[in-house]
Each structure stands twice: as C-alpha cells, then as structure tokens.
Motif scaffolding. Structure first.
Motif, short mmCIF file in Angstrom:
data_model
loop_
_atom_site.label_atom_id
_atom_site.label_comp_id
_atom_site.label_asym_id
_atom_site.label_seq_id
_atom_site.Cartn_x
_atom_site.Cartn_y
_atom_site.Cartn_z
N UNK A 1 -34.75 32.65 74.09
CA UNK A 1 -34.14 32.46 73.15
C UNK A 1 -33.02 33.57 72.32
N UNK A 2 -32.88 34.41 73.80
CA UNK A 2 -31.77 35.11 73.56
C UNK A 2 -30.20 34.22 73.74
N UNK A 3 -30.70 33.65 75.15
CA UNK A 3 -29.40 33.54 75.47
C UNK A 3 -29.16 32.35 74.22
N UNK A 4 -29.48 30.72 73.80
CA UNK A 4 -29.37 30.37 72.84
C UNK A 4 -29.42 30.75 71.72
N UNK A 5 -29.57 31.95 71.08
CA UNK A 5 -28.54 32.49 69.84
C UNK A 5 -27.49 33.93 70.74
N UNK A 6 -26.16 32.79 70.44
CA UNK A 6 -24.87 33.49 71.72
C UNK A 6 -24.21 34.77 71.14
N UNK A 7 -25.47 35.43 69.90
CA UNK A 7 -24.26 36.76 69.54
C UNK A 7 -24.90 37.39 69.23
N UNK A 8 -24.41 38.55 68.64
CA UNK A 8 -25.28 39.88 68.11
C UNK A 8 -26.11 39.19 66.72
N UNK A 9 -25.82 38.43 66.04
CA UNK A 9 -25.85 38.37 64.67
C UNK A 9 -26.85 37.69 64.64
N UNK A 10 -26.51 36.54 65.34
CA UNK A 10 -27.53 35.19 65.55
C UNK A 10 -29.39 35.79 66.23
N UNK A 11 -28.88 37.25 67.33
CA UNK A 11 -29.79 37.45 67.78
C UNK A 11 -30.86 37.53 67.20
N UNK A 12 -30.44 39.21 66.88
CA UNK A 12 -31.16 39.59 65.38
C UNK A 12 -30.97 39.23 64.51
N UNK A 13 -31.00 37.66 63.83
CA UNK A 13 -31.31 36.64 62.81
C UNK A 13 -31.95 35.24 63.39
N UNK A 14 -31.46 34.96 63.99
CA UNK A 14 -32.35 33.99 63.99
C UNK A 14 -33.10 33.61 65.72
N UNK A 15 -32.45 34.51 66.67
CA UNK A 15 -33.16 34.07 67.84
C UNK A 15 -34.40 35.00 66.97
N UNK A 16 -34.13 36.96 66.30
CA UNK A 16 -35.23 37.41 66.28
C UNK A 16 -36.74 36.80 65.35
N UNK A 17 -36.40 35.92 64.74
CA UNK A 17 -37.10 35.07 63.33
C UNK A 17 -37.97 33.62 64.54
N UNK A 18 -37.34 33.57 65.42
CA UNK A 18 -37.45 32.42 67.02
C UNK A 18 -39.35 33.19 67.39
#
Length: 258
Positions: free
Chosen positions: A111-128
C-alpha cells in the motif's frame, strides 16, 4: 442474557438478588456485538470528520495514536495471542502469529508503494491500511464476545482510539487532494466494513472448533503487531517525537486496568 423484572418486583427482591439483576442489566450492552460494531464504526466516522473539518494539530493526533498503540499492546498479548498460546500450543500459535505479521506487513508495504508520495501515503494509503487491517482485528473482537466481554472491551478501547486517530490523520490529508465529500464517503465504507467484521466474527467464529478460533486470534494478533510496528509508532513518532513514550504508557496502563 438477563431477565426482565417488572418494576414493582424490585421492592420484594432481596438486596443481593436485586443487585445482581441491576448488574446484569448494566452489563447487557457490553456483551452486545452491535454495541461493539457501532462504537468501532463510529470512531472512524468521528475521527475522519474531525480530520476533515477541524484539522487538529498533528502532534495531538499523533499522541492519541500512541495512546491507542499502547492499548493494543495489552490486547494483542493478553486477549488474543496469550489464550491462543495456551489453547493450541506454542508452535502452532506462533506460526499463525507470524503468518499474520507477514501477510499484513507485506500488504502495508504494498500500500505504501502504491501511494507514491507522502500526502497520498498518509491519506489514501492510511485509509486502505485501516480498512484491510480492521477486518481481522474487529472479527477477533467479535469472537471474544462469546466468552468474557471484558477482553473485547479492552480491545475495543484500543481499536477505537487508534482507528479514530488514524482516520483523523488520513481525513486531513485526503481532503486536501480528494475533497471533503469523497473523503467522508471513503470512511463511511470503512466504517461499514469494520462494523460488519465485528458481527461476522461474533456469528461465524464461535461455532468453529477451538483450534481454529485460537488460530484466528493468533493471526489477528500478528496483524495488529504488524500495524503497530509498520504504521502506528513510526507515524506517531514522526509527528510528536519522544512525547509518544508517555502517550503509549497512558494507553498501556488504562487498558491493563480495564
């Protein structure tokens, strides 16, 4: 189960019996799976709403996350892995525990690799991550209600605090890139999933043989530890620094005393 006593019967009951009835009535919601499903889901909705529309300081969100992490340490050890260890033995319990770590540790990395930047990682990535991790965690909590509800109550406290703070952090970041409505809709879906996992765990797991109940709980303990090591504590320390130590101790002690 508890008996419904007419209001006028209380006057004729001996003191000890009357107290027992009142105590049973007071404990009834705490053994009801819908109560746990509702609180678990509500913590996500409240946390995400606060993150979207209030956006508290990140260090306070991180401190709350650490409180939940300290609580989950107690629950995974004493309510999930400990009983599994005693029921099916050290090697099978350890095996299922490690499988839970490997599965959800790998999933979180993906999931962290799928969310390719810090904003996405701590947003959509954290949600997933919260959505996927929440299924075994909440199912295990539902299964605990078949016995003594105190174990489920302690786990509920840890999950509610942790998931609420994670949804808060994610909501703040997701709203910046996906808008308020889409973000809230995503967390509504997650709330339904984790609430449904509680009910599924309550209805489907207790009829299984004791071996498989213990296996599921050991697996869930591994999933929780993977989440603590890979997400919760790194995120908390990044935002709040060494103050997470005290926050973790608070969560640990509160849950231990429950």
């Amino acid at each position: 189960m508890f008996a419904v006593v007419p209001w006028f019967a209380g006057a004729s009951l001996p003191g000890a019996v009357g107290f027992a009835v009142l105590q049973a009535g007071g404990e009834a919601p705490l053994s009801n799976p819908w109560f746990y499903a509702g609180v678990s889901a509500l913590s996500l909705l409240v946390g995400s709403a606060v993150g979207i529309w209030v956006s508290p300081a990140r260090r306070w969100q991180a401190a709350l996350l650490a409180v939940g992490g300290g609580s989950l340490v107690i629950s995974l050890a004493f309510e999930l892995f400990g009983p599994a260890f005693r029921n099916i033995g050290e090697y099978p319990a350890s095996g299922y525990f490690l499988v839970g770590i490997l599965v959800f540790g790998t999933l979180d990395v993906a999931i962290d690799r799928w969310a390719d930047d810090d904003t996405e990682e701590n947003g959509v990535g954290l949600w997933a991550s919260v959505t996927t991790d929440g299924i075994p965690e909440n199912a295990a909590m539902g299964s605990l209600l078949a016995g003594d509800f105190h174990g489920a109550l302690a786990l509920l406290f840890g999950l509610a605090v942790t998931n609420g703070s994670q949804s808060m952090m994610s909501g703040t970041n997701m709203a910046e890139t996906h808008g308020d409505r889409k973000t809230m809709a995503g967390w509504v879906v997650t709330a339904v999933v984790v609430g449904g996992a509680v009910i599924a765990g309550y209805r489907l797991l207790p009829p299984l043989p004791d071996y498989w109940i213990a296996a599921v709980r050991a697996f869930a303990a591994g999933a929780i530890l993977a989440s603590l090591a890979g997400e919760i504590y790194p995120d908390a320390y990044e935002e709040a620094g060494p103050y997470v130590t005290l926050a973790t101790a608070v969560g640990f002690l509160v849950t231990f005393l429950l």
